[in-house]
Design a protein around this motif. Structure first.
Motif, PDB file in Angstrom:
ATOM      1  N   ALA A  45      14.407  -0.277   4.690  1.00 10.54           N
ATOM      2  CA  ALA A  45      15.213   0.632   3.887  1.00 10.54           C
ATOM      3  C   ALA A  45      14.676   2.047   4.076  1.00 10.54           C
ATOM      4  O   ALA A  45      13.468   2.270   4.023  1.00 10.54           O
ATOM      5  N   GLU A  46      15.599   2.997   4.304  1.00  7.90           N
ATOM      6  CA  GLU A  46      15.143   4.372   4.528  1.00  7.90           C
ATOM      7  C   GLU A  46      15.567   5.281   3.393  1.00  7.90           C
ATOM      8  O   GLU A  46      14.859   5.450   2.412  1.00  7.90           O
ATOM      9  N   ARG A  47      16.740   5.841   3.461  1.00  6.25           N
ATOM     10  CA  ARG A  47      17.167   6.811   2.451  1.00  6.25           C
ATOM     11  C   ARG A  47      18.215   6.191   1.525  1.00  6.25           C
ATOM     12  O   ARG A  47      18.946   5.277   1.927  1.00  6.25           O
ATOM     13  N   PRO A  48      18.304   6.668   0.273  1.00  8.65           N
ATOM     14  CA  PRO A  48      19.306   6.142  -0.655  1.00  8.65           C
ATOM     15  C   PRO A  48      20.714   6.325  -0.108  1.00  8.65           C
ATOM     16  O   PRO A  48      21.025   7.320   0.536  1.00  8.65           O
ATOM     17  N   GLY A  49      21.570   5.343  -0.371  1.00  2.78           N
ATOM     18  CA  GLY A  49      22.953   5.408   0.070  1.00  2.78           C
ATOM     19  C   GLY A  49      23.828   4.598  -0.859  1.00  2.78           C
ATOM     20  O   GLY A  49      23.342   3.981  -1.808  1.00  2.78           O
ATOM     21  N   LEU A  50      25.114   4.587  -0.594  1.00  7.45           N
ATOM     22  CA  LEU A  50      26.021   3.811  -1.435  1.00  7.45           C
ATOM     23  C   LEU A  50      27.193   3.306  -0.621  1.00  7.45           C
ATOM     24  O   LEU A  50      27.525   3.846   0.443  1.00  7.45           O
ATOM     25  N   ILE A  51      27.810   2.239  -1.126  1.00 10.87           N
ATOM     26  CA  ILE A  51      28.985   1.645  -0.507  1.00 10.87           C
ATOM     27  C   ILE A  51      30.146   1.797  -1.470  1.00 10.87           C
ATOM     28  O   ILE A  51      30.049   1.422  -2.647  1.00 10.87           O
ATOM     29  N   VAL A  52      31.252   2.362  -1.013  1.00 13.14           N
ATOM     30  CA  VAL A  52      32.441   2.506  -1.836  1.00 13.14           C
ATOM     31  C   VAL A  52      33.194   1.181  -1.836  1.00 13.14           C
ATOM     32  O   VAL A  52      33.583   0.671  -0.786  1.00 13.14           O
ATOM     33  N   ASP A  81       0.832  -1.210   0.000  1.00 16.20           N
ATOM     34  CA  ASP A  81       0.000   0.000   0.000  1.00 16.20           C
ATOM     35  C   ASP A  81       0.868   1.263   0.000  1.00 16.20           C
ATOM     36  O   ASP A  81       0.501   2.264  -0.628  1.00 16.20           O
ATOM     37  N   LYS A  82       2.003   1.214   0.689  1.00 14.05           N
ATOM     38  CA  LYS A  82       2.887   2.373   0.751  1.00 14.05           C
ATOM     39  C   LYS A  82       3.515   2.646  -0.613  1.00 14.05           C
ATOM     40  O   LYS A  82       3.679   3.804  -1.016  1.00 14.05           O
ATOM     41  N   ASN A  83       3.919   1.582  -1.276  1.00 15.15           N
ATOM     42  CA  ASN A  83       4.432   1.671  -2.651  1.00 15.15           C
ATOM     43  C   ASN A  83       5.556   2.705  -2.794  1.00 15.15           C
ATOM     44  O   ASN A  83       5.531   3.562  -3.683  1.00 15.15           O
ATOM     45  N   ASP A  84       6.561   2.613  -1.913  1.00 13.53           N
ATOM     46  CA  ASP A  84       7.686   3.548  -1.989  1.00 13.53           C
ATOM     47  C   ASP A  84       9.005   2.842  -2.312  1.00 13.53           C
ATOM     48  O   ASP A  84      10.082   3.363  -2.063  1.00 13.53           O
ATOM     49  N   GLN A  85       8.902   1.613  -2.849  1.00 13.90           N
ATOM     50  CA  GLN A  85      10.066   0.812  -3.262  1.00 13.90           C
ATOM     51  C   GLN A  85      10.978   0.436  -2.095  1.00 13.90           C
ATOM     52  O   GLN A  85      12.152   0.156  -2.273  1.00 13.90           O
ATOM     53  N   ARG A  86      10.422   0.427  -0.900  1.00 12.40           N
ATOM     54  CA  ARG A  86      11.182   0.016   0.273  1.00 12.40           C
ATOM     55  C   ARG A  86      10.461  -1.137   0.956  1.00 12.40           C
ATOM     56  O   ARG A  86       9.236  -1.192   0.947  1.00 12.40           O
TER      57      ARG A  86
END
Length: 410
Positions: A214-221, A188-193
């Motif tokens: 999952a909350e906010r977009p992030g990345l791993i170096v 129902d939220k449909n926020d890709q998390r």
């Protein structure tokens, strides 16, 4: 990863999934270190007698030997020390209160006592070695319960009356039902998390629900390039009074509240909405508290900071008086030389008190005519200290305090 899995399997340790997903430890960064003789010998040399005793007991090695003999014995077992090296890394920065409380529920009293440093403190690393030796999966519980010691909890209550179902809320919250409701919520939220059920702990009939989302977009170096994804958020829902109240710990303000509403609605069979709790305190009670603080008569509390929205100085600038030990002398001197700063509660943004060696903030939110809602920085205290601090404020000063944490829907 296959080599890591083989390494753990050889010593009958839990698989990589346990360490990396359940305990959020990066094995690829940790295991190469312990495989080096120099690092392993240095680590063994740093273990104290209590810690070595727990490791030896877990490995069915002699524990009666002297410390030097235990150390030499451990240097001879090599690969079998891999999981204990990981437990050592897991122990870093873990709350002593969380570890000791859980160990007392899981281990024999004599074993817990063997890990005692003195009358007040325990060796948390030794306790974690003992817990691993008793049941490795107990570390997952420690990982979750440790989180409630270091985070603030917003306190909310249902806004409408509901009829009590035949089953208790703790009985209603089965893992399968929780997963099903979270899947429905995410759809129902449909926020890709995705909201991932991780654990539920029932304490005195109060279910504590742990959800990783999952909350906010992030990345791993990485060695070459980066890997994109989401930063995880831990949501803790602490329900009480059969879901009529809930305490929420989270980073985001809205989604955790929506999840709590969803779970309560499924339990009561009707739409439910939680709202922040609200307790008013009369200004006279706060003036009495401030007088006691300023004269050193507030038992167990020391006055260490006050912030005024506008000072009596020319220009009415914001004023902050702060000290590591006490501001009593400064407050009294300021009041005598320039003007009283303790009676106009509406002009006080907040204060800080020293309680059990920790600086705790108190914020006075105006509610109505000379009435306020008092909130405090509960994340600065562990769960036992929060309970005792709230009782002290209630019993000694007639003030009901709430967390500075709040949650609301947009």
């Amino acid at each position: 990863m296959s080599n890591i899995a083989e390494t753990l399997a050889r010593v009958n340790a839990p698989p990589p999934e346990f360490w990396e997903n359940d305990l959020e430890m990066g094995l690829g960064l940790l295991l190469p270190s312990i495989e080096r003789d120099e690092t392993r010998n240095e680590w063994i040399g740093q273990l104290n007698g209590r810690q070595m005793e727990m490791v030896c007991a877990a490995l069915d090695l002699p524990v009666e030997n002297r410390v030097r003999e235990r150390r030499e014995t451990l240097r001879g077992v090599n690969g079998q020390l891999v999981p204990f090296w990981l437990v050592d890394r897991f122990a870093h920065m873990k709350s002593r209160v969380a570890v000791v409380d859980f160990a007392r529920k899981r281990l024999p009293p004599t074993l817990v006592n063997d890990c005692r440093i003195n009358d007040e403190d325990h060796d948390t690393k030794a306790l974690l070695f003992a817990l691993y030796g008793n049941n490795p999966t107990d570390l997952r519980k420690v990982f979750h319960l440790e989180k409630i010691q270091k985070t603030g909890f917003a306190r909310l209550a249902l806004t409408t009356p509901v009829k009590q179902p035949e089953t208790t809320f703790a009985e209603f919250l089965t893992p399968d039902r929780i997963r099903s409701l979270l899947t429905l919520f995410d759809h129902d939220k449909n926020d890709q998390r995705l909201s991932e059920f991780r654990d539920i702990v029932v304490d005195d009939g109060r279910p504590l629900l742990f959800i990783r989302r999952a909350e906010r977009p992030g990345l791993i170096v990485k060695t070459v390039g980066v890997e994109h994804g989401f930063q995880p958020e831990w949501i803790i829902l602490d329900f009480s009074q059969n879901a009529r109240r809930v305490r929420i710990s989270s980073a985001s303000p809205t989604v955790p509240l929506e999840i709590a509403n969803c779970l309560a609605g499924a339990y009561f069979g009707t739409a439910c909405e939680y709202a922040n709790e609200y307790e008013e305190v009369h200004g006279a009670q706060l003036r009495r508290l401030l007088k006691l603080l300023a004269t050193g008569q507030a038992d167990a509390l020391e006055f260490v900071e006050i912030t005024l929205k506008a000072s009596p100085l020319d220009g009415a600038s914001k004023l902050v008086l702060s000290d590591d030990r006490s501001i009593r002398q400064a407050v009294n001197h300021f009041s005598q030389a320039i003007g009283d700063i303790l009676t106009e509660i509406a002009n006080i943004r907040g204060i800080k008190v020293l309680y059990r060696g920790k600086r705790v903030g108190l914020v006075f939110d105006a509610a109505s005519d000379d009435r306020f809602v008092v909130r405090y920085t509960d994340q600065r205290l562990n769960t036992k200290e929060r309970a005792s601090f709230e009782q002290l404020m209630r019993d000694d000063h007639g003030i009901t305090i709430l967390s500075t944490e709040k949650r609301s829907r947009r």
